[in-house]
Design an enzyme around this catalytic site. Structure first.
Site, PDB file in Angstrom:
ATOM      1  N   ARG A   1      43.492  30.625  40.740  1.00  0.00           N
ATOM      2  CA  ARG A   1      42.994  30.052  41.994  1.00  0.00           C
ATOM      3  C   ARG A   1      41.472  30.136  42.061  1.00  0.00           C
ATOM      4  O   ARG A   1      40.831  29.328  42.719  1.00  0.00           O
ATOM      5  CB  ARG A   1      43.688  30.732  43.186  1.00  0.00           C
ATOM      6  CG  ARG A   1      43.400  32.193  43.303  1.00  0.00           C
ATOM      7  CD  ARG A   1      44.417  32.919  44.192  1.00  0.00           C
ATOM      8  NE  ARG A   1      45.706  33.117  43.505  1.00  0.00           N
ATOM      9  CZ  ARG A   1      46.749  33.740  44.044  1.00  0.00           C
ATOM     10  NH1 ARG A   1      46.679  34.215  45.272  1.00  0.00           N
ATOM     11  NH2 ARG A   1      47.868  33.888  43.374  1.00  0.00           N
TER      12      ARG A   1
ATOM     13  N   LYS B   1      48.716  42.634  32.780  1.00  0.00           N
ATOM     14  CA  LYS B   1      50.132  42.295  32.932  1.00  0.00           C
ATOM     15  C   LYS B   1      50.992  43.238  32.107  1.00  0.00           C
ATOM     16  O   LYS B   1      50.531  43.775  31.100  1.00  0.00           O
ATOM     17  CB  LYS B   1      50.387  40.873  32.411  1.00  0.00           C
ATOM     18  CG  LYS B   1      49.858  39.772  33.281  1.00  0.00           C
ATOM     19  CD  LYS B   1      50.203  38.418  32.674  1.00  0.00           C
ATOM     20  CE  LYS B   1      49.687  37.285  33.544  1.00  0.00           C
ATOM     21  NZ  LYS B   1      50.358  37.180  34.846  1.00  0.00           N
TER      22      LYS B   1
HETATM   23  N1  BES Z   1      49.332  32.486  35.134  1.00  0.00           N
HETATM   24  C1  BES Z   1      49.892  33.331  36.118  1.00  0.00           C
HETATM   25  C2  BES Z   1      51.097  32.701  36.818  1.00  0.00           C
HETATM   26  C3  BES Z   1      52.318  32.488  36.000  1.00  0.00           C
HETATM   27  C4  BES Z   1      53.301  33.452  35.954  1.00  0.00           C
HETATM   28  C5  BES Z   1      52.525  31.309  35.318  1.00  0.00           C
HETATM   29  C6  BES Z   1      54.452  33.249  35.203  1.00  0.00           C
HETATM   30  C7  BES Z   1      53.655  31.089  34.570  1.00  0.00           C
HETATM   31  C8  BES Z   1      54.639  32.061  34.518  1.00  0.00           C
HETATM   32  C9  BES Z   1      48.856  33.680  37.187  1.00  0.00           C
HETATM   33  O1  BES Z   1      47.552  33.737  36.754  1.00  0.00           O
HETATM   34  C10 BES Z   1      49.199  35.032  37.709  1.00  0.00           C
HETATM   35  O2  BES Z   1      49.108  35.954  36.969  1.00  0.00           O
HETATM   36  N2  BES Z   1      49.580  35.108  38.988  1.00  0.00           N
HETATM   37  C11 BES Z   1      49.924  36.347  39.586  1.00  0.00           C
HETATM   38  C12 BES Z   1      49.259  36.419  40.945  1.00  0.00           C
HETATM   39  C13 BES Z   1      49.394  37.744  41.622  1.00  0.00           C
HETATM   40  C14 BES Z   1      48.633  38.796  40.857  1.00  0.00           C
HETATM   41  C15 BES Z   1      48.869  37.644  43.032  1.00  0.00           C
HETATM   42  C16 BES Z   1      51.438  36.377  39.715  1.00  0.00           C
HETATM   43  O3  BES Z   1      52.029  35.357  40.033  1.00  0.00           O
HETATM   44  O4  BES Z   1      52.017  37.436  39.459  1.00  0.00           O
HETATM   45 MN    MN Z   2      47.027  35.690  36.090  1.00  0.00          MN
END
Ligand code: BES
Ligand code: MN
Ligand code: ZN
Length: 484
Positions: free
Chosen positions: A339, A265
């Protein structure tokens, strides 16, 4: 916070501050307000007659020094002109506490007119508004800003204690999800989780170490392999009904920290990913309350836990893994880890518990925040009746849900050329894609998925929530389980 009820007139209650609600347009104090007004020399009538306080929603006037009452401060809180709901009252209580914070440490609350069973939202609002995450300040110079006691004037004792227990569970969830990743890696989350539910007589079973892979949790193992802490799977059972009664399953996402893994990230805001185990905390919080209330239900909480880290051994885009139900999954983004761990847990729940209903709770996607912002949880379900019940609990508890689609047309998005399924899509709408992926693991089980990514975390304090974790979902699940 110590919670009690008092069967005394408000002016005789031992508390440093008093909070009372005033409907918009009230010109003369009525009911309990009239008695307090008489005891305090007509000060309430005087405020109501002034031009500055009209009882508008969220408006607060503090009277100090108050004469004729044990309390030295009185907060009059506007209730607006709409019919009072539990949620507007919780928020009004929080507004009153905000006005008195740092001035008093004990408060007494007068129940408002026109709201049934008002003790419950009163205590919820006050305890939740009084919460502060303060595990890491070495100097407790904020002590005088913390409330220590709450008295509900004319409240129902049993309801007050039940609400206090519920609110304490929410605060436990907040504490855990506010804790940094270094303090709460998988083993520590596991220890705290077990201790918390065992206190309520719930039985736990843990699958960890090599057993995670041996027992078939191929996706959970994949997500956790980049971390120095191995993943774990916690099963917590509460049997309040007979052995023949069907199970209800709760599944939570338990990522102790989400760096994104190899698909790392961006730095900005990454610290917020310490809250990525909010789902696990939520389902355990709800389970404990159910057990404390001795509800005649069989409820099992299934909690996959892992840390998502980049490492030489970490899983990579393009990797393929076998899930608990045997499906092969093509991984394309290691940041879509939630997921994956949920899929194994859902498949496990279906196989071992054949639940009559199953609800998962997860801080799953940034996409749901794009869709609904921070005000609502995304609800995805294969069952209309279950959805309706959850939506009703959302309204009752103020934990808003909005139903999102799971139409088959979206499934095309997760078709893989080289495995049974891919876990992210090629098109937009990732919150829906994630739900479509989960749906592949639930079979015919009535199931709902709650994406709490928005309302689980606040950048600024709001109503009865401090900045940080909100503990969303506990009150919702308890309300739903209690009525169904
Ligand atoms: N934990 C995150 C989702 C999230 C984002 C929760 C912001 C709370 C605040 C999840 O694991 C994630 O990183 N999701 C990605 C998925 C994408 C890579 C398909 C996302 O939402 O960017
Ligand atoms: Mn994630
Ligand atoms: Zn995540």
């Amino acid at each position: 916070m110590n919670v009690s009820v008092a069967a005394l007139p408000a002016h005789q209650v031992e508390a440093e501050g008093l909070i009372v609600g005033v409907p918009e347009g009230t010109t003369t104090p009525a009911g309990a307000l009239a008695a307090l007004d008489a005891a305090t020399g007509g000060v309430i009538a005087e405020v109501l007659g002034s031009a500055t306080f009209a009882g508008k929603d969220g408006q607060v006037e503090v009277v100090y020094p108050l004469r004729g009452a044990k309390a030295k401060r009185l907060a009059l809180v506007g209730l607006g002109k709409d019919a009072l709901t539990p949620e507007t009252w919780r928020q009004a209580v929080a507004a009153g506490m905000d006005a008195l914070r740092g001035k008093v440490r004990t408060v007494a609350l007068l129940l408002p007119d026109g709201l049934d069973a008002a003790t419950t939202p009163t205590v919820e609002g006050a305890v939740l508004a009084g919460y502060k995450f303060e595990a890491y300040h070495t100097k407790k110079d904020d002590d005088d800003r913390r409330f220590t006691g709450l008295t509900v004037v004319g409240g129902d004792e049993a309801a007050a204690q039940r609400a206090a227990q519920l609110a304490a569970a929410v605060c436990w969830v907040r504490d855990l999800s506010n804790m940094p990743g270094n303090v709460l890696p998988v083993p520590e989350l596991l220890t705290r989780a077990c201790a918390f539910v065992e206190e309520a007589g719930i039985t736990v079973k843990v699958i960890d170490g090599d057993d995670v892979l041996k027992q078939g949790f191929g996706l959970l193992e994949a997500v956790g392999r980049g971390s120095q802490y191995l993943p774990a799977f916690l099963i917590a059972e509460y049997r309040g009904a007979g052995d023949d009664a069907p199970w209800t399953a709760l599944v939570g996402k338990g990522i102790t920290f989400d760096t994104g893994g190899v698909c790392i990230k961006p730095r900005a805001g990454m610290e917020e990913m310490k809250t990525d185990m909010h789902g696990v905390a939520t389902v355990l919080g709800a389970l404990r309350v159910i057990a404390e209330r001795k509800l005649p239900l069989n409820v099992v909480a299934l909690c996959p836990m892992a840390e998502n880290m980049p490492d030489g051994d970490a899983y990579k885009p393009g990797d393929i893994f076998k899930a608990y139900n045997g499906l092969t999954v093509e991984v394309l983004d290691t940041d879509a880890e939630g997921r994956l761990i949920l899929a194994d847990a859902l498949a496990y729940a279906v196989k071992h518990y054949q639940p009559k209903a199953m609800v998962d709770v997860a801080t799953l996607t940034g996409s749901i925040i794009m869709a609904l912002g921070y005000e609502a949880t995304g609800l995805f379900s294969n069952n209309d009746e279950l959805s309706r019940a959850l939506l009703a609990s959302g309204t009752e508890t103020g934990e808003r849900l909005w139903r999102m689609p799971t139409w088959d047309v979206y499934a095309e998005n997760i078709r893989s050329d080289i495995a049974d399924v891919r876990h992210i899509g090629k098109a937009k709408g990732d919150a829906i894609t994630a739900a479509m992926f989960l749906k592949r693991f639930v079979g015919d089980t009535p199931w709902a998925h709650l994406d709490i990514a928005g309302p689980s975390w606040l950048a600024e304090a709001k109503t009865y929530h401090a900045k940080g974790s909100t503990g969303v979902g506990v009150r919702l699940l308890v309300d739903w389980l209690e009525r169904n």
